[in-house]
Design an enzyme around this catalytic site. Sequence first.
Site, PDB file in Angstrom:
ATOM      1  N   SER A 197       0.718  -1.034  -0.008  1.00  0.00           N
ATOM      2  CA  SER A 197      -0.022   0.150   0.025  1.00  0.00           C
ATOM      3  C   SER A 197       0.969   1.310   0.150  1.00  0.00           C
ATOM      4  O   SER A 197       1.511   1.549  -1.143  1.00  0.00           O
ATOM      5  CB  SER A 197      -0.909  -0.050   1.059  1.00  0.00           C
ATOM      6  OG  SER A 197      -2.138   0.892   0.980  1.00  0.00           O
ATOM      7  N   ASP A 201      -9.640  -4.745  -5.494  1.00  0.00           N
ATOM      8  CA  ASP A 201      -9.127  -3.529  -4.576  1.00  0.00           C
ATOM      9  C   ASP A 201      -9.971  -2.302  -4.565  1.00  0.00           C
ATOM     10  O   ASP A 201      -9.910  -1.669  -5.519  1.00  0.00           O
ATOM     11  CB  ASP A 201      -7.649  -3.326  -4.941  1.00  0.00           C
ATOM     12  CG  ASP A 201      -6.961  -2.508  -3.724  1.00  0.00           C
ATOM     13  OD1 ASP A 201      -7.714  -1.854  -3.166  1.00  0.00           O
ATOM     14  OD2 ASP A 201      -6.026  -2.836  -3.536  1.00  0.00           O
ATOM     15  N   HIS A 235      -7.621  -5.167  -1.301  1.00  0.00           N
ATOM     16  CA  HIS A 235      -6.588  -4.484  -0.516  1.00  0.00           C
ATOM     17  C   HIS A 235      -6.075  -5.259   0.588  1.00  0.00           C
ATOM     18  O   HIS A 235      -7.128  -5.871   1.524  1.00  0.00           O
ATOM     19  CB  HIS A 235      -7.095  -3.372  -0.270  1.00  0.00           C
ATOM     20  CG  HIS A 235      -5.878  -2.197   0.033  1.00  0.00           C
ATOM     21  ND1 HIS A 235      -5.153  -1.761  -1.029  1.00  0.00           N
ATOM     22  CD2 HIS A 235      -5.177  -1.871   1.105  1.00  0.00           C
ATOM     23  CE1 HIS A 235      -4.200  -0.803  -0.509  1.00  0.00           C
ATOM     24  NE2 HIS A 235      -4.332  -1.085   0.883  1.00  0.00           N
TER      25      HIS A 235
END
Length: 373
Positions: free
Chosen positions: A237, A306, A339
């Site tokens: 991330s 995601d 995610h």
Amino acid sequence: MPVGYLVTVLLFGACCLAALPRPRRISIKRYFLAVVINEIPHVAALLLLLSTALAWSQGDLAGPSGLILTSMAGIVLLGLAVLTRRGLHAAPTTDAVTREHGGIPRRDRVRRLLRPLLFPFPWRPRSVTRIGPLSYGEHKRQRLDVYRPKHPSAPGPVLVYFHGGGYFSGSNRREGRGLLHHLASRGWICISATYRLRPEAGFTDHLDDARAALRWAHEHAESYGGDPRLLVMAGSSAGAHLTSLCALTQDPAADPERPCVDAALCLYGYYGRYYGRDPDESPVSTPMSLDPGHAPPFFVVHGDHDSYAPVEDARALHRHLASRPENDAWYVELPGAQHGFDALSSWRTAATIDGIDAFLDRLGARGPTRTTR
């Protein structure tokens, strides 16, 4: 009507609804609903089946209301079956990318299939020890842990990992544990670092911390059994954002003092501009505005579901890197992945680690890509 059973069915149903369709926009709430059940749908299915059996045995599902609840549970089970199928498709997807780049897919079926099925939770093997927290700076967030084999047989290559959290949260003991434990068990020296966060810190502070941690790795890894002649940077991330920036701004000829890396691993990263910055920013905060000419080998992995960091950004980064034919840019797009999919030891985590193994094996065969440190 059994209230407890109804709540179970509705909760699992809501999570399935959040995980099944592809997101059209960024949705943090959807991410939190979907991330767990998306990685361990078989566990949810088992719990739902056990709850259904218990409710039937106690006579709670008799009558029309029981039939309705049972039908609802059946629909949820079908959704969980779809999520399971998507998770199992991660391995062939990663294998295909590995073959495309001339690598050899790994065939560790226990880690790839059975362990996520039976125990999908990250744990540190007994063969790996963690040392830390250690300081690479004076601030309380400038800390790192070192993961190394408990009984190393020879100096190992070095990996430096940076966590996610949108630059305002996160911990180096929450994400990436499966990758860190696995590589350390293979003889790598893995360093997992924290860095200063918003709002106290800004973009240049994050970047300075990342480079300071890399510099610490170059200078101190040998003390922990590492060989920094081969050093890889990784992140998830926001950590992947940092990784891409550091990897694309290294130019030994222009700045020999800047710490360099031999490869970059970017997991479900954000690759846009930092908060509130515009196209005239300095320094640049998006890898898409940086010259890929000095790019080391890249391994980029992202989920096509995601809802936190758009998959389109990962695709754009891969196109940017691959615009130079000489660049070694691997891109894995995992079907159905959300995610933060590596928070659990799921089938996707195992497949991603297999792909990274193949990528690093080829990197090791080529040797370090940088000409100087």
